[in-house]
Design a protein around this motif. Sequence first.
Motif, PDB file in Angstrom:
ATOM      1  N   LEU A  64      82.424  69.934  74.434  1.00 38.59           N
ATOM      2  CA  LEU A  64      81.763  68.841  73.723  1.00 38.59           C
ATOM      3  C   LEU A  64      82.301  67.492  74.196  1.00 38.59           C
ATOM      4  O   LEU A  64      81.552  66.512  74.310  1.00 38.59           O
ATOM      5  N   GLY A  65      83.603  67.426  74.476  1.00 36.30           N
ATOM      6  CA  GLY A  65      84.177  66.200  75.025  1.00 36.30           C
ATOM      7  C   GLY A  65      83.591  65.855  76.375  1.00 36.30           C
ATOM      8  O   GLY A  65      83.333  64.676  76.681  1.00 36.30           O
ATOM      9  N   VAL A  66      83.367  66.886  77.203  1.00 35.33           N
ATOM     10  CA  VAL A  66      82.721  66.666  78.503  1.00 35.33           C
ATOM     11  C   VAL A  66      81.314  66.120  78.308  1.00 35.33           C
ATOM     12  O   VAL A  66      80.883  65.176  78.993  1.00 35.33           O
ATOM     13  N   LEU A  67      80.591  66.707  77.353  1.00 31.69           N
ATOM     14  CA  LEU A  67      79.237  66.239  77.082  1.00 31.69           C
ATOM     15  C   LEU A  67      79.224  64.784  76.635  1.00 31.69           C
ATOM     16  O   LEU A  67      78.391  63.986  77.093  1.00 31.69           O
ATOM     17  N   VAL A  68      80.143  64.409  75.770  1.00 35.33           N
ATOM     18  CA  VAL A  68      80.216  63.033  75.284  1.00 35.33           C
ATOM     19  C   VAL A  68      80.509  62.067  76.419  1.00 35.33           C
ATOM     20  O   VAL A  68      79.996  60.938  76.442  1.00 35.33           O
ATOM     21  N   ASP A  69      81.304  62.486  77.389  1.00 36.94           N
ATOM     22  CA  ASP A  69      81.610  61.610  78.526  1.00 36.94           C
ATOM     23  C   ASP A  69      80.484  61.542  79.544  1.00 36.94           C
ATOM     24  O   ASP A  69      80.504  60.684  80.427  1.00 36.94           O
ATOM     25  N   ARG A  70      79.503  62.423  79.427  1.00 38.10           N
ATOM     26  CA  ARG A  70      78.388  62.427  80.367  1.00 38.10           C
ATOM     27  C   ARG A  70      77.202  61.593  79.890  1.00 38.10           C
ATOM     28  O   ARG A  70      76.425  61.097  80.709  1.00 38.10           O
ATOM     29  N   VAL A  71      77.021  61.474  78.579  1.00 47.06           N
ATOM     30  CA  VAL A  71      75.795  60.883  78.039  1.00 47.06           C
ATOM     31  C   VAL A  71      76.093  59.518  77.433  1.00 47.06           C
ATOM     32  O   VAL A  71      77.247  59.119  77.286  1.00 47.06           O
ATOM     33  N   ARG A  72      75.016  58.808  77.072  1.00 48.17           N
ATOM     34  CA  ARG A  72      75.170  57.561  76.336  1.00 48.17           C
ATOM     35  C   ARG A  72      75.621  57.875  74.914  1.00 48.17           C
ATOM     36  O   ARG A  72      75.009  58.682  74.220  1.00 48.17           O
ATOM     37  N   ARG A  73      76.710  57.224  74.492  1.00 44.98           N
ATOM     38  CA  ARG A  73      77.285  57.555  73.189  1.00 44.98           C
ATOM     39  C   ARG A  73      76.367  57.136  72.044  1.00 44.98           C
ATOM     40  O   ARG A  73      76.275  57.820  71.022  1.00 44.98           O
ATOM     41  N   GLY A  74      75.686  55.990  72.196  1.00 43.93           N
ATOM     42  CA  GLY A  74      74.768  55.574  71.155  1.00 43.93           C
ATOM     43  C   GLY A  74      73.656  56.588  70.942  1.00 43.93           C
ATOM     44  O   GLY A  74      73.294  56.925  69.802  1.00 43.93           O
ATOM     45  N   THR A  75      73.113  57.099  72.039  1.00 48.93           N
ATOM     46  CA  THR A  75      72.070  58.122  71.944  1.00 48.93           C
ATOM     47  C   THR A  75      72.620  59.404  71.333  1.00 48.93           C
ATOM     48  O   THR A  75      71.964  60.044  70.502  1.00 48.93           O
ATOM     49  N   PRO A 192      78.339  53.501  83.238  1.00 47.75           N
ATOM     50  CA  PRO A 192      77.598  54.681  83.694  1.00 47.75           C
ATOM     51  C   PRO A 192      78.511  55.894  83.799  1.00 47.75           C
ATOM     52  O   PRO A 192      79.721  55.773  84.034  1.00 47.75           O
ATOM     53  N   ALA A 193      77.925  57.064  83.601  1.00 51.39           N
ATOM     54  CA  ALA A 193      78.702  58.298  83.688  1.00 51.39           C
ATOM     55  C   ALA A 193      79.056  58.588  85.139  1.00 51.39           C
ATOM     56  O   ALA A 193      78.278  58.302  86.050  1.00 51.39           O
ATOM     57  N   PRO A 194      80.251  59.153  85.393  1.00 49.06           N
ATOM     58  CA  PRO A 194      80.633  59.499  86.760  1.00 49.06           C
ATOM     59  C   PRO A 194      79.857  60.712  87.253  1.00 49.06           C
ATOM     60  O   PRO A 194      79.197  61.405  86.452  1.00 49.06           O
ATOM     61  N   VAL A 204      89.301  70.011  82.605  1.00 45.05           N
ATOM     62  CA  VAL A 204      90.689  70.050  83.082  1.00 45.05           C
ATOM     63  C   VAL A 204      91.164  68.649  83.456  1.00 45.05           C
ATOM     64  O   VAL A 204      92.302  68.259  83.169  1.00 45.05           O
ATOM     65  N   ALA A 205      90.289  67.873  84.093  1.00 43.99           N
ATOM     66  CA  ALA A 205      90.652  66.508  84.461  1.00 43.99           C
ATOM     67  C   ALA A 205      90.964  65.666  83.228  1.00 43.99           C
ATOM     68  O   ALA A 205      91.903  64.857  83.224  1.00 43.99           O
ATOM     69  N   GLY A 206      90.189  65.855  82.157  1.00 44.19           N
ATOM     70  CA  GLY A 206      90.448  65.104  80.930  1.00 44.19           C
ATOM     71  C   GLY A 206      91.761  65.481  80.282  1.00 44.19           C
ATOM     72  O   GLY A 206      92.509  64.612  79.813  1.00 44.19           O
ATOM     73  N   VAL A 207      92.047  66.785  80.234  1.00 53.32           N
ATOM     74  CA  VAL A 207      93.318  67.236  79.656  1.00 53.32           C
ATOM     75  C   VAL A 207      94.479  66.736  80.500  1.00 53.32           C
ATOM     76  O   VAL A 207      95.503  66.257  79.962  1.00 53.32           O
ATOM     77  N   ARG A 208      94.343  66.841  81.831  1.00 61.11           N
ATOM     78  CA  ARG A 208      95.427  66.400  82.718  1.00 61.11           C
ATOM     79  C   ARG A 208      95.697  64.911  82.552  1.00 61.11           C
ATOM     80  O   ARG A 208      96.853  64.480  82.491  1.00 61.11           O
ATOM     81  N   PHE A 209      94.627  64.119  82.465  1.00 61.41           N
ATOM     82  CA  PHE A 209      94.818  62.684  82.302  1.00 61.41           C
ATOM     83  C   PHE A 209      95.551  62.379  80.994  1.00 61.41           C
ATOM     84  O   PHE A 209      96.483  61.574  80.960  1.00 61.41           O
ATOM     85  N   THR A 210      95.138  63.029  79.912  1.00 58.85           N
ATOM     86  CA  THR A 210      95.747  62.755  78.606  1.00 58.85           C
ATOM     87  C   THR A 210      97.217  63.139  78.575  1.00 58.85           C
ATOM     88  O   THR A 210      98.047  62.415  78.005  1.00 58.85           O
ATOM     89  N   LEU A 211      97.557  64.264  79.174  1.00 60.99           N
ATOM     90  CA  LEU A 211      98.923  64.768  79.083  1.00 60.99           C
ATOM     91  C   LEU A 211      99.845  64.217  80.163  1.00 60.99           C
ATOM     92  O   LEU A 211     101.059  64.429  80.098  1.00 60.99           O
ATOM     93  N   PRO A 335      90.229  54.940  79.900  1.00 62.99           N
ATOM     94  CA  PRO A 335      88.949  54.622  80.540  1.00 62.99           C
ATOM     95  C   PRO A 335      87.777  55.168  79.731  1.00 62.99           C
ATOM     96  O   PRO A 335      87.856  56.252  79.150  1.00 62.99           O
ATOM     97  N   SER A 336      86.703  54.422  79.692  1.00 60.14           N
ATOM     98  CA  SER A 336      85.585  54.738  78.801  1.00 60.14           C
ATOM     99  C   SER A 336      85.084  56.161  78.976  1.00 60.14           C
ATOM    100  O   SER A 336      84.857  56.876  77.997  1.00 60.14           O
ATOM    101  N   ARG A 337      84.916  56.586  80.209  1.00 59.61           N
ATOM    102  CA  ARG A 337      84.320  57.891  80.454  1.00 59.61           C
ATOM    103  C   ARG A 337      85.336  59.031  80.424  1.00 59.61           C
ATOM    104  O   ARG A 337      85.052  60.143  80.877  1.00 59.61           O
ATOM    105  N   LEU A 338      86.509  58.766  79.869  1.00 56.03           N
ATOM    106  CA  LEU A 338      87.485  59.823  79.584  1.00 56.03           C
ATOM    107  C   LEU A 338      87.783  59.912  78.086  1.00 56.03           C
ATOM    108  O   LEU A 338      88.553  60.773  77.664  1.00 56.03           O
ATOM    109  N   LEU A 339      87.180  59.033  77.299  1.00 53.85           N
ATOM    110  CA  LEU A 339      87.495  58.998  75.874  1.00 53.85           C
ATOM    111  C   LEU A 339      87.080  60.280  75.159  1.00 53.85           C
ATOM    112  O   LEU A 339      87.775  60.740  74.241  1.00 53.85           O
ATOM    113  N   GLY A 340      85.939  60.867  75.526  1.00 54.84           N
ATOM    114  CA  GLY A 340      85.502  62.093  74.874  1.00 54.84           C
ATOM    115  C   GLY A 340      86.463  63.240  75.119  1.00 54.84           C
ATOM    116  O   GLY A 340      86.862  63.952  74.192  1.00 54.84           O
ATOM    117  N   ARG A 341      86.856  63.427  76.377  1.00 53.79           N
ATOM    118  CA  ARG A 341      87.774  64.520  76.705  1.00 53.79           C
ATOM    119  C   ARG A 341      89.177  64.254  76.179  1.00 53.79           C
ATOM    120  O   ARG A 341      89.875  65.186  75.763  1.00 53.79           O
TER     121      ARG A 341
END
Length: 418
Positions: A64-75, A192-194, A204-211, A335-341
């Motif tokens: 779900l975190g990956v999905l949130v980082d892929r799409v427009r959050r307002g939508t 824009p989404a990466p 995995v990239a999101g978890v690695r960045f956070t930790l 970074p904005s597109r890592l906030l969900g993960r």
Amino acid sequence: MISPSPRRRLLLFLAGGTGLQIGAFAEGNLLWTGAMIPMGAGYAEIGLAHLVTMLLLLLFTLPLGVLVDRVRRGTALAVTGGLAAGLLGSLALAIWLEAVTWPHLLLVTPAVMMVRGTGGLAQEAYLPAAVERDGLVPVNAVMLIVGSAGSFGVGFLLSGSPGVTAAAVGVAALGAAISAWLFGVIRAPEEPAPPRTGVWREAVAGVRFTLTHPVLRAIVVCLFGLTAMREPIEEFAVTPLLAEGGELTRPEAVLSWLVYLATPIGAVLAVLLYRRVGTFRLAWAAVLVSQPFALLVLAGMDWGPIWYVLGRLVPWAGTAVAVVALLSHRQAITPSRLLGRSGATLIITLVVAEVAGSSLEVLAESLLGQQGPGDAGGWPVVVLATAAVLACAVPMFRLRRLSHPAEAGPPSDDAGTS
């Protein structure tokens, strides 16, 4: 549609977030118990069903975190709010008509949990884009206050008639629908989404960045300690109000209710202090100053109820200050597109912390032979747990200088991943 002004976006986000929190009141025990008890289910079945739902949510939190980082959050917020409103509305109608069926319940409840989980991650990720940096702490504080206020009414609603439960679920559906409309009006600019590289690799990239990010890692460690040590401290507190037995006197009753105001008090303090102190400094200072007060719960009968209440009120308020400040600081430096993960990683960490805290509580009871709460022989547990919380805040204290540049301006992806 023209994008609203920053001030209007702040007000719209506050209103939309409040509606989303009202929609969350119908989750968990209220949703399961209000629908399952009339169907003849016992508490064992309710607990098992709730556990299965939570496990499903936990398994899907990172995707779900990956999905949130892929799409427009307002939508995402508009869609999830609308879906939650429809699901909750159908269940409210079924409860009111006393026509709830097992297939309906088993479909709606996990779906609501998943939709709400996505909406919660999207809301946290959307906030930095929707409001100015100075609005992060006030919005997060309001969301915490609204969420804590909702927990007060759950016990009453669980003991009410099917009509009361149906009305509560209906109000939650209305709140979700209103939030969907309000978030759709905001229309804040988003990065824009990466490029997509696969759900697993992105997770995995999101978890690695956070930790691996030093400040985010320190935040995770601190929140883990606060969550894991809460249950052992509460379980081994010497409670004078319980030990005396009988009816509470009026002053004791007032003191006992003050503890429940700790979260709103902490949230208000965070709003009043963050500009002067700074969000990150405020977080570790709140932990280091407030958590030693937990040792006052060891006074028990000898010092009277006021010291016990302070031993619970001050640490809880300090935890609320830290939670608001750390959530806001994480949103500011990630970074904005890592906030969900990043948010999904934190949720998983907190669930693990709760399990660890319950396990430590059971282990301590087994080693000390405690038969129930309030045993004065549990003082080593309270002391060690408080020391563990303070130790978990030390990494943030050591990074106090590193965090300052992040507060000076908006973060960039390059700076966040370096």
